[in-house]
Write an enzyme that holds these catalytic residues in place. Structure first.
Site, PDB file in Angstrom:
ATOM      1  N   HIS A 153     -24.784   9.592  32.905  1.00  0.00           N
ATOM      2  CA  HIS A 153     -23.592   9.522  33.754  1.00  0.00           C
ATOM      3  C   HIS A 153     -22.692  10.734  33.538  1.00  0.00           C
ATOM      4  O   HIS A 153     -21.496  10.680  33.793  1.00  0.00           O
ATOM      5  CB  HIS A 153     -22.808   8.228  33.506  1.00  0.00           C
ATOM      6  CG  HIS A 153     -23.670   7.009  33.426  1.00  0.00           C
ATOM      7  ND1 HIS A 153     -24.131   6.343  34.538  1.00  0.00           N
ATOM      8  CD2 HIS A 153     -24.194   6.355  32.345  1.00  0.00           C
ATOM      9  CE1 HIS A 153     -24.887   5.330  34.154  1.00  0.00           C
ATOM     10  NE2 HIS A 153     -24.943   5.315  32.837  1.00  0.00           N
ATOM     11  N   SER A 283     -16.195  36.969  41.369  1.00  0.00           N
ATOM     12  CA  SER A 283     -15.198  36.598  42.384  1.00  0.00           C
ATOM     13  C   SER A 283     -14.466  37.853  42.826  1.00  0.00           C
ATOM     14  O   SER A 283     -14.149  38.725  42.009  1.00  0.00           O
ATOM     15  CB  SER A 283     -14.206  35.584  41.803  1.00  0.00           C
ATOM     16  OG  SER A 283     -13.076  35.443  42.643  1.00  0.00           O
TER      17      SER A 283
END
Length: 477
Positions: A153, A283
């Site tokens: 999970h 970026s």
């Protein structure tokens, strides 16, 4: 218009290899049509039809010299691509004009060519899969004993090792390789089946001699390395074949997406990173960024590939009786692009794995933060064995665990759970240091990696000895 003024398929311009792009090129496609016409003429001549050696030689001399402008002009007149290329071939080999395409229907060249290209493309995908499996096997072996947090999970769970996790990615690619091998083994030729699959035109050519028609089919298939043709067909080979092949490619996409997603999660945790080049920019605004560009592209291409089987299965389901042409346009898109996408995915995969960066110090830091919680079960059992009360010790562990977790959430740099338990008089004297040895919590991870490499990866390396020599490809952009 210039090339910059029209849409360029990014699978060609940015992602897939030159080799796969060439496989599905017009030159290869239409040269294969001509080779099929030559093979048909040679077999018909050998079985007694009035076809001369000079006619066959004329065809062979023109097999690759395709006048595409002429073919396009013919198609504009006739609105039929096969007839356009028959005429263009006849112009290039005038002596053979009367016997080109003798007895055949359009799908003789279109479908048999597609099967040839499917086989060639599957072989390339097979070999590239073997190469990535080999690379993942090498990575798993190197890191088979390095403990790391396991996650369920996406929450910390029992420990695994970095190498054991890599075997999960590798195992899925092995499933894909088995599927590709299965598709290759079952792939057959359409052969010479005629307009509705009855071979009636060829039976007429050979004056009702069924044996010669059967031999014609066998000879043409053998000319292209196929041992068998499909036993029955309509005008086309069953589109179920395309659907099965596309499902196999989509399965590869599933495996690659899973790897790419896991890599992106681990990059967020700073435990594992893809290659990042010296001048690579993450970026345009945030100069510090080191984004997992390759893994993101892997997932993006995989998503495209996984969407294609729906079109192939719908096409397979809607073939009317012996033939309908609504399969043509969609197959021109899905078959080439499916293989181009799969090829691009494997190019990325092969580029990423050899350059994976494992940050052992970060992994150790995450272990130090979480391992005390995972060690509590062993401490509980050791405390009971040393004479402690199981229920009382459980309650003390619960209270101290909650307090230690809260301290971490408030910004503490270390997990003080073991110190808390060591100082708690409810616990009998124990060796608290041994309990923090991470290697005690990875189970059989190193041994599982070794067994997996021996039983699953090594046989693939033996079958495909050139896989280990596969070069890491340069990504164009």
């Amino acid at each position: 218009m210039s090339n910059r003024e029209i849409y360029d398929n990014p699978l060609i311009g940015r992602y897939a290899s030159r080799a796969m792009a060439r496989t599905w090129s017009p030159q290869v496609k239409f040269s294969t049509w001509r080779k099929l016409w030559i093979a048909l003429a040679e077999a018909e001549q050998a079985l007694g039809l009035n076809i001369t050696a000079p006619q066959i030689e004329a065809m062979k001399a023109a097999v690759d010299s395709i006048d595409f402008a002429a073919a396009e002009a013919y198609e504009k007149r006739f609105r039929h691509d096969v007839m356009a290329h028959i005429h263009a071939f006849g112009d290039a080999a005038p002596a053979a004009r009367p016997i080109i395409h003798l007895g055949a229907t359009s799908c003789y060249v279109t479908d048999n060519t597609d099967l040839i290209l499917l086989r060639e493309s599957l072989l390339r995908i097979r070999d590239r899969l073997a190469s990535v499996i080999d690379a993942l096997g090498t990575f798993a072996d190197r890191w088979k004993s390095l403990p790391c947090l396991g996650y369920t999970h996406f929450q910390p769970a029992q420990l695994v090792t970095v190498g054991k996790r890599a075997t999960l990615w590798c195992q899925e690619l092995i499933f894909d390789l088995e599927d590709v091998e299965h598709r290759l083994e079952g792939l057959k030729f359409l052969g010479v089946k005629g307009t509705t699959g009855t071979q009636a035109s060829f039976l007429a050519l050979f004056d009702g001699d069924h044996a010669k028609v059967e031999e014609l089919d066998r000879r043409v298939a053998a000319s292209f390395g196929f041992d068998e043709s499909y036993a029955v067909s309509g005008q086309t080979y069953s589109r179920k074949v395309d659907s099965q092949v596309m499902a196999t490619l989509a399965g590869l996409g599933e495996s690659a997406h899973r790897f790419g997603m896991d890599l992106r999660l681990l990059a967020h945790e700073r435990e594992l990173e893809e290659p990042f080049e010296a001048e690579q920019i993450g970026s345009s605004a945030m100069a510090y960024k080191r984004n997992p560009m390759r893994a993101e592209r892997l997932c993006s291409l995989a998503r495209f590939l996984m969407a294609l089987p729906a079109a192939a299965s719908q096409t397979s389901a809607t073939q009317w009786l012996e033939r309908t042409l609504d399969d043509s346009a969609v197959r021109r898109l899905t078959l080439p692009q499916g293989f181009l996408a799969a090829d691009a995915i494997l190019s990325l995969y092969a580029n990423i794995v050899p350059g994976l960066v494992v940050h052992a110090a970060v992994i150790d830091r995450h272990l130090a933060e979480q391992l005390p919680f995972m060690a509590t079960e062993n401490l509980l059992m050791a405390g009971v064995q040393a004479g402690g009360d199981r229920q009382a010790l459980h309650e003390r562990i619960r209270q101290h665990s909650l307090a230690a977790a809260e301290r971490l959430k408030e910004g503490a740099a270390d997990n003080d759970l073991i110190a808390r338990l060591r100082d708690d008089p409810a616990f009998p004297p124990l060796n608290f240091d041994d309990v923090l040895d991470a290697s005690r919590y990875v189970g059989r991870s190193p041994e599982q990696v070794e067994e997996f490499l021996r039983t699953e990866v090594q046989p693939i390396r033996v079958r495909y000895p050139e896989a280990a020599e596969g070069a890491r490809e340069e990504l164009r952009v």
